[in-house]
Design a protein around this motif. Structure first.
Motif, PDB file in Angstrom:
ATOM      1  N   PRO A  17       0.814  -1.229   0.000  1.00  0.00           N
ATOM      2  CA  PRO A  17       0.000   0.000   0.000  1.00  0.00           C
ATOM      3  C   PRO A  17       0.840   1.268   0.000  1.00  0.00           C
ATOM      4  N   ALA A  18       1.980   1.237   0.695  1.00  0.00           N
ATOM      5  CA  ALA A  18       2.863   2.407   0.696  1.00  0.00           C
ATOM      6  C   ALA A  18       3.405   2.670  -0.704  1.00  0.00           C
ATOM      7  N   LEU A  19       3.817   1.618  -1.385  1.00  0.00           N
ATOM      8  CA  LEU A  19       4.330   1.785  -2.748  1.00  0.00           C
ATOM      9  C   LEU A  19       3.252   2.264  -3.704  1.00  0.00           C
ATOM     10  N   GLN A  20       2.039   1.775  -3.532  1.00  0.00           N
ATOM     11  CA  GLN A  20       0.941   2.237  -4.382  1.00  0.00           C
ATOM     12  C   GLN A  20       0.688   3.731  -4.181  1.00  0.00           C
ATOM     13  N   LEU A  21       0.631   4.155  -2.932  1.00  0.00           N
ATOM     14  CA  LEU A  21       0.375   5.566  -2.643  1.00  0.00           C
ATOM     15  C   LEU A  21       1.523   6.443  -3.129  1.00  0.00           C
ATOM     16  N   LEU A  22       2.749   6.035  -2.853  1.00  0.00           N
ATOM     17  CA  LEU A  22       3.900   6.849  -3.245  1.00  0.00           C
ATOM     18  C   LEU A  22       3.940   7.050  -4.759  1.00  0.00           C
ATOM     19  N   GLN A  23       3.573   6.031  -5.510  1.00  0.00           N
ATOM     20  CA  GLN A  23       3.525   6.212  -6.966  1.00  0.00           C
ATOM     21  C   GLN A  23       2.436   7.208  -7.353  1.00  0.00           C
ATOM     22  N   ASN A  24       1.305   7.151  -6.688  1.00  0.00           N
ATOM     23  CA  ASN A  24       0.239   8.117  -6.969  1.00  0.00           C
ATOM     24  C   ASN A  24       0.633   9.534  -6.561  1.00  0.00           C
ATOM     25  N   LEU A  25       1.610   9.655  -5.673  1.00  0.00           N
ATOM     26  CA  LEU A  25       2.087  10.970  -5.234  1.00  0.00           C
ATOM     27  C   LEU A  25       3.190  11.518  -6.142  1.00  0.00           C
ATOM     28  N   GLY A  26       3.644  10.699  -7.111  1.00  0.00           N
ATOM     29  CA  GLY A  26       4.633  11.215  -8.051  1.00  0.00           C
ATOM     30  C   GLY A  26       5.980  10.537  -8.031  1.00  0.00           C
ATOM     31  N   TRP A  27       6.130   9.456  -7.264  1.00  0.00           N
ATOM     32  CA  TRP A  27       7.395   8.726  -7.226  1.00  0.00           C
ATOM     33  C   TRP A  27       7.353   7.595  -8.253  1.00  0.00           C
ATOM     34  N   ASP A  28       8.359   7.515  -9.100  1.00  0.00           N
ATOM     35  CA  ASP A  28       8.457   6.448 -10.099  1.00  0.00           C
ATOM     36  C   ASP A  28       9.115   5.226  -9.469  1.00  0.00           C
ATOM     37  N   TYR A  29       8.492   4.071  -9.681  1.00  0.00           N
ATOM     38  CA  TYR A  29       8.961   2.843  -9.047  1.00  0.00           C
ATOM     39  C   TYR A  29      10.141   2.235  -9.804  1.00  0.00           C
ATOM     40  N   LEU A  30      11.186   1.868  -9.049  1.00  0.00           N
ATOM     41  CA  LEU A  30      12.307   1.099  -9.575  1.00  0.00           C
ATOM     42  C   LEU A  30      12.293  -0.266  -8.915  1.00  0.00           C
ATOM     43  N   THR A  31      12.452  -1.308  -9.690  1.00  0.00           N
ATOM     44  CA  THR A  31      12.565  -2.632  -9.092  1.00  0.00           C
ATOM     45  C   THR A  31      13.897  -2.716  -8.351  1.00  0.00           C
ATOM     46  N   PRO A  32      14.017  -3.628  -7.400  1.00  0.00           N
ATOM     47  CA  PRO A  32      15.313  -3.797  -6.717  1.00  0.00           C
ATOM     48  C   PRO A  32      16.457  -4.057  -7.687  1.00  0.00           C
ATOM     49  N   THR A  33      16.205  -4.816  -8.740  1.00  0.00           N
ATOM     50  CA  THR A  33      17.247  -5.096  -9.733  1.00  0.00           C
ATOM     51  C   THR A  33      17.674  -3.826 -10.452  1.00  0.00           C
ATOM     52  N   GLU A  34      16.710  -2.995 -10.820  1.00  0.00           N
ATOM     53  CA  GLU A  34      17.041  -1.734 -11.488  1.00  0.00           C
ATOM     54  C   GLU A  34      17.855  -0.827 -10.573  1.00  0.00           C
ATOM     55  N   ALA A  35      17.531  -0.826  -9.278  1.00  0.00           N
ATOM     56  CA  ALA A  35      18.268   0.009  -8.329  1.00  0.00           C
ATOM     57  C   ALA A  35      19.721  -0.433  -8.215  1.00  0.00           C
ATOM     58  N   VAL A  36      19.971  -1.719  -8.367  1.00  0.00           N
ATOM     59  CA  VAL A  36      21.346  -2.219  -8.365  1.00  0.00           C
ATOM     60  C   VAL A  36      22.054  -1.815  -9.654  1.00  0.00           C
ATOM     61  N   THR A  37      21.392  -1.971 -10.772  1.00  0.00           N
ATOM     62  CA  THR A  37      21.980  -1.629 -12.066  1.00  0.00           C
ATOM     63  C   THR A  37      22.358  -0.159 -12.135  1.00  0.00           C
ATOM     64  N   LEU A  38      21.490   0.717 -11.615  1.00  0.00           N
ATOM     65  CA  LEU A  38      21.756   2.159 -11.652  1.00  0.00           C
ATOM     66  C   LEU A  38      22.895   2.571 -10.730  1.00  0.00           C
ATOM     67  N   ARG A  39      23.329   1.656  -9.864  1.00  0.00           N
ATOM     68  CA  ARG A  39      24.515   1.884  -9.029  1.00  0.00           C
ATOM     69  C   ARG A  39      25.751   1.221  -9.645  1.00  0.00           C
ATOM     70  N   GLY A  40      25.639   0.816 -10.875  1.00  0.00           N
ATOM     71  CA  GLY A  40      26.758   0.141 -11.523  1.00  0.00           C
ATOM     72  C   GLY A  40      27.030  -1.224 -10.929  1.00  0.00           C
ATOM     73  N   GLY A  41      26.010  -1.815 -10.310  1.00  0.00           N
ATOM     74  CA  GLY A  41      26.160  -3.129  -9.702  1.00  0.00           C
ATOM     75  C   GLY A  41      26.905  -3.122  -8.386  1.00  0.00           C
ATOM     76  N   LYS A  42      27.256  -1.952  -7.871  1.00  0.00           N
ATOM     77  CA  LYS A  42      28.042  -1.857  -6.626  1.00  0.00           C
ATOM     78  C   LYS A  42      27.116  -1.720  -5.426  1.00  0.00           C
ATOM     79  N   LEU A  43      27.013  -2.782  -4.641  1.00  0.00           N
ATOM     80  CA  LEU A  43      26.106  -2.773  -3.490  1.00  0.00           C
ATOM     81  C   LEU A  43      26.673  -1.990  -2.313  1.00  0.00           C
ATOM     82  N   SER A  44      27.922  -1.575  -2.392  1.00  0.00           N
ATOM     83  CA  SER A  44      28.488  -0.727  -1.339  1.00  0.00           C
ATOM     84  C   SER A  44      28.096   0.729  -1.540  1.00  0.00           C
ATOM     85  N   GLY A  45      27.607   1.061  -2.745  1.00  0.00           N
ATOM     86  CA  GLY A  45      27.185   2.428  -3.025  1.00  0.00           C
ATOM     87  C   GLY A  45      25.703   2.625  -2.766  1.00  0.00           C
ATOM     88  N   VAL A  46      25.296   3.875  -2.578  1.00  0.00           N
ATOM     89  CA  VAL A  46      23.881   4.162  -2.309  1.00  0.00           C
ATOM     90  C   VAL A  46      23.309   5.207  -3.258  1.00  0.00           C
TER      91      VAL A  46
END
Length: 526
Positions: A17-46
């Motif tokens: 429900p939090a994710l549903q609401l946050l998207q309706n508020l204007g936040w674009d959803y990233l899957t966990p895999t996409e969030a890793v890819t956008l960090r260059g695969g480095k899990l030590s980075g944020v």
């Protein structure tokens, strides 16, 4: 599987429900895999480099001699390294350094047509007129971060990114747990430890602990007992948002890696009207993009090594005052008034936040004058403003006060009210600017009567705002009239409900109370 099962598996009653609401508020959803890819695969980075780098190019141009130029690729990479590689100096101190970078930007040298100069580069657009269109907003879940000196992972439930920078961390708990909010807060605090994932919290501005029936918020470094509840009447505007279904495309992304029965369960829930929950209220009030940016930029401060974010009564009080000072009375002066916020509610920090807000109005030749009637109060306010990086000038005498208020250099001045007598009668102080703001502490006290007249004589066009922590008695009602009316109240009853003070007795219609030692803001002890 029964229809009820998802409600208490994997925190579906809170996290989805939090994710549903946050998207309706204007936040674009990233899957966990996409969030890793956008960090260059480095899990030590944020930081999501794949989002931030394009945004740095989009937000920033160099204006030089009437033309516009792009920042060099070397400077874009320098800015990325600057935000990612701040030298660690303790959690809150490093968070403050990064906060300054986010708010003030980074100065970078670039050569244009043989002329080398420094130009500012910004990580976030803070301008309310453009920040919703110029910035990009992402939310992800189960955000994997590598622990310090380890290959073990922590996975905060939800993280909100602005331009790829993690500004908010949310822990969701199902309501059948014992003390779910305390568990969520405990998890947030654990993750901030040096041997956990402190790097994520070097960037965080807002932390939330949410469950369907309760929610609290704080900021980096806030101990458990100082997490606060936000109160705001939002149900009328929030209900349609809560009940607005996601598009099929968004559902496909959100439920793509989940069991099919989970999507089927939530599809069925869409057919019924859902009531607004405390979790919904907290997410809307604190995490919709424009509010998160406002709280970060205008209502966050560092007080002697402790980070603090405004409580709801401070936030709305300052909003009311800002609206009021933009209005004019019949004589053309800015409208003032009195703020009655009970003792222990953080008047000093409200004054600091108001002063910061007034500074950001970009008024010409402004002055902010902080007036008390006791040396110890003057000392307290002076130190509070210094701790919050607003460097005040402290009037040492009436003659010195006259110099500070007449001259152009001193922007923030603290003084005891008695010094106005000398400043007016002997030094003939008079500053006719209408961009002078006089903030009077404990303004209900009787000794302000005659002195108020002298202050008005010295500063005839100033805006006077009084602050008091005690109920205004009937015989003191004229104080409110002199200042321009009552602006805002936060009563003892409200403070008791918020657990900011503890009631000792209730007799004859008057509360007696003592402070809990809770801070005046959602942060560490003040």
């Amino acid at each position: 599987m029964t229809d009820q099962l998802p409600s208490f598996l994997e925190d579906h009653i809170s996290q989805i429900p939090a994710l549903q609401l946050l998207q309706n508020l204007g936040w674009d959803y990233l899957t966990p895999t996409e969030a890793v890819t956008l960090r260059g695969g480095k899990l030590s980075g944020v930081i999501l480099d794949g989002v931030l780098v394009p945004q740095l190019r989009k937000l920033n141009n160099i204006r030089f001699k009437g033309d516009e130029y792009e920042f060099s690729e070397a400077n874009i990479q320098s800015a990325l390294q600057a935000i990612k590689e701040v030298l660690f100096d303790g959690l809150v101190r490093t968070n403050e350094k990064i906060y300054d970078l986010l708010v003030l930007g980074k100065s970078l040298s670039q050569t244009i047509d043989g002329d080398t100069k420094s130009f500012p580069l910004f990580f976030i657009d803070w301008n309310p007129a453009t920040f919703l269109t110029n910035n990009v907003f992402h939310v992800t879940e189960e955000f994997e971060v590598e622990r310090t000196g380890s290959h073990e992972m922590r996975r905060p439930d939800l993280v909100l990114f602005v331009n790829g920078i993690p500004l908010a961390v949310i822990e969701c708990k199902r309501p059948d747990l014992k003390e779910p909010i305390e568990q969520a807060i405990s998890q947030q605090l654990r993750n901030q430890r040096d041997d956990e994932i402190p790097k994520l919290f070097l960037y965080s501005q807002l932390l939330l602990a949410v469950s369907k029936s309760e929610a609290k918020y704080a900021t980096t470094g806030t101990p458990l007992k100082f997490w606060a509840v936000w109160k705001e009447d939002v149900d009328a505007v929030l209900a349609p948002i809560v009940n607005a279904p996601l598009s099929d495309a968004k559902k496909n992304r959100l439920f793509g890696d989940r069991y099919a029965y989970v999507r089927a369960y939530f599809d069925r829930l869409e057919q019924e009207r859902r009531e607004v929950t405390p979790q919904d209220r907290a997410l809307y009030s604190l995490c919709r993009p424009e509010r998160l940016l406002d709280l970060t930029y205008n209502f966050t401060l560092f007080d002697a090594g402790e980070k603090k974010v405004a409580r709801y009564q401070q936030f709305f009080c300052i909003k009311k005052i800002l609206g009021r000072i933009r209005e004019r009375d019949d004589a053309g002066r800015r409208k003032g008034g009195v703020v009655w916020h009970t003792q222990g509610s953080g008047k000093s920090l409200t004054m600091v936040m108001l002063a910061k807000a007034a500074v950001r109005e970009n008024l010409p030749d402004y002055k902010i004058v902080l007036v008390t009637d006791r040396v110890d109060l003057d000392d307290q306010i002076y130190k509070t403003f210094r701790h919050c990086d607003l460097e005040p000038d402290r009037a040492k005498s009436g003659r010195h006060l006259a110099t500070l208020l007449a001259g152009p250099k001193s922007r923030v001045v603290t003084t005891i009210i008695d010094k106005f007598e000398t400043a007016v009668l002997k030094c003939e102080l008079r500053n006719e600017s209408d961009n002078v703001f006089v903030l009077v502490d404990e303004s209900h006290r009787g000794q302000y009567g005659g002195m108020h007249t002298r202050m008005r004589k010295a500063l005839p066009n100033a805006c006077f705002i009084g602050f008091t922590g005690t109920p205004v008695k009937r015989k003191e009602k004229d104080t409110i009239t002199k200042f321009g009316g009552l602006i805002d109240t936060y009563t003892i009853r409200q403070a008791v409900e918020d657990k900011a003070v503890v009631p000792l007795l209730y007799e004859g219609g008057t509360w007696s109370s003592r402070s809990t030692g809770r801070p005046s803001t959602a942060g560490s002890t003040s």
